[in-house]
Design an enzyme around this catalytic site. Sequence first.
Site, PDB file in Angstrom:
ATOM      1  N   ASP A  81      -6.856 -29.935  -8.171  1.00 22.37           N
ATOM      2  CA  ASP A  81      -7.720 -31.119  -8.166  1.00 22.37           C
ATOM      3  C   ASP A  81      -8.403 -31.198  -9.533  1.00 22.37           C
ATOM      4  O   ASP A  81      -8.044 -30.447 -10.469  1.00 22.37           O
ATOM      5  CB  ASP A  81      -8.700 -31.082  -6.976  1.00 22.37           C
ATOM      6  CG  ASP A  81      -9.797 -30.025  -7.135  1.00 22.37           C
ATOM      7  OD1 ASP A  81      -9.745 -29.229  -8.104  1.00 22.37           O
ATOM      8  OD2 ASP A  81     -10.700 -29.995  -6.283  1.00 22.37           O
ATOM      9  N   GLY A  85     -11.069 -22.446  -5.124  1.00 21.41           N
ATOM     10  CA  GLY A  85      -9.778 -21.928  -4.656  1.00 21.41           C
ATOM     11  C   GLY A  85      -9.700 -21.944  -3.134  1.00 21.41           C
ATOM     12  O   GLY A  85      -8.618 -21.753  -2.554  1.00 21.41           O
ATOM     13  N   GLY A  97     -10.893 -24.492  -0.730  1.00 21.13           N
ATOM     14  CA  GLY A  97     -10.485 -25.737  -0.057  1.00 21.13           C
ATOM     15  C   GLY A  97      -8.987 -25.965  -0.177  1.00 21.13           C
ATOM     16  O   GLY A  97      -8.318 -26.301   0.817  1.00 21.13           O
ATOM     17  N   HIS A 130       2.319  -7.174   0.844  1.00 21.80           N
ATOM     18  CA  HIS A 130       2.148  -7.056   2.294  1.00 21.80           C
ATOM     19  C   HIS A 130       2.259  -8.370   3.055  1.00 21.80           C
ATOM     20  O   HIS A 130       2.661  -8.359   4.216  1.00 21.80           O
ATOM     21  CB  HIS A 130       0.783  -6.421   2.608  1.00 21.80           C
ATOM     22  CG  HIS A 130       0.739  -4.956   2.290  1.00 21.80           C
ATOM     23  ND1 HIS A 130      -0.316  -4.141   2.642  1.00 21.80           N
ATOM     24  CD2 HIS A 130       1.628  -4.155   1.636  1.00 21.80           C
ATOM     25  CE1 HIS A 130      -0.071  -2.893   2.241  1.00 21.80           C
ATOM     26  NE2 HIS A 130       1.096  -2.887   1.597  1.00 21.80           N
ATOM     27  N   ARG A 165       7.493  -2.740   7.703  1.00 19.51           N
ATOM     28  CA  ARG A 165       6.538  -3.057   8.771  1.00 19.51           C
ATOM     29  C   ARG A 165       5.793  -4.357   8.497  1.00 19.51           C
ATOM     30  O   ARG A 165       5.307  -5.018   9.415  1.00 19.51           O
ATOM     31  CB  ARG A 165       5.555  -1.902   8.974  1.00 19.51           C
ATOM     32  CG  ARG A 165       4.561  -1.710   7.828  1.00 19.51           C
ATOM     33  CD  ARG A 165       3.732  -0.440   8.005  1.00 19.51           C
ATOM     34  NE  ARG A 165       2.673  -0.318   7.024  1.00 19.51           N
ATOM     35  CZ  ARG A 165       2.847   0.079   5.764  1.00 19.51           C
ATOM     36  NH1 ARG A 165       4.063   0.368   5.319  1.00 19.51           N
ATOM     37  NH2 ARG A 165       1.826   0.175   4.934  1.00 19.51           N
TER      38      ARG A 165
HETATM   39  C1  RB5 Z   1     -14.612 -30.315  -5.909  1.00 17.67           C
HETATM   40  O1  RB5 Z   1     -15.889 -30.650  -6.293  1.00 17.67           O
HETATM   41  C2  RB5 Z   1     -14.617 -29.020  -5.118  1.00 17.67           C
HETATM   42  O2  RB5 Z   1     -15.242 -29.229  -3.891  1.00 17.67           O
HETATM   43  C3  RB5 Z   1     -13.223 -28.510  -4.920  1.00 17.67           C
HETATM   44  O3  RB5 Z   1     -12.624 -28.333  -6.159  1.00 17.67           O
HETATM   45  C4  RB5 Z   1     -13.083 -27.176  -4.212  1.00 17.67           C
HETATM   46  O4  RB5 Z   1     -13.920 -26.232  -4.753  1.00 17.67           O
HETATM   47  C5  RB5 Z   1     -13.120 -27.205  -2.755  1.00 17.67           C
HETATM   48  O5  RB5 Z   1     -12.930 -26.195  -2.080  1.00 17.67           O
END
Ligand code: RB5
Length: 147
Positions: A8, A68, A70, A98, A132
């Site tokens: 994003d 990282g 979202g 793993h 495993r």
């Molecule tokens: C964007 O502002 C932010 O919410 C997005 O990049 C991220 O961190 C979401 O998990």
Amino acid sequence: MKIAIGSDHAGFPLKEAIRKHLDEKGIEYTDCGVYEAVSSDYPVQAKLTCEKIVSGECDRGILCCGTGIGISMAANKIKGIRAACCSDYFGAKYTRLHNDANVLCLGARVIGEGSALELVDVFLNTEFEGGRHQRRVNMISELENSD
Ligand code: RB5
């Protein structure tokens, strides 16, 4: 190995650094956007990037957003994706060994570029141990198939 990458707006600067890093290493990739730092919704890039892996066009993926987190949540909703949000070397290595993780998620507002590139390298250079761990990965897939 071919990599799918995406981010994003918050992850965009880190994605660009990763692109340069992959270029320098001669690693082939498909950039699924965003292509400039304009506000965007991370599930969109998670879907576009992960589709390349599910279709077999790419082998692994790298996704970046602010935390990282979202973008990893979104990626893990896609069948066949095992996305790991990592900020340390041990995690990035062992999620390959793993969990057979196929997508690495990085928080551009959490870790520095140097550290992120080390995580990319270990993620791409580490093979799944199987044994495993295969049974457990299969169990994750079964969870995907149970409603
Ligand atoms: C964007 O502002 C932010 O919410 C997005 O990049 C991220 O961190 C979401 O998990």
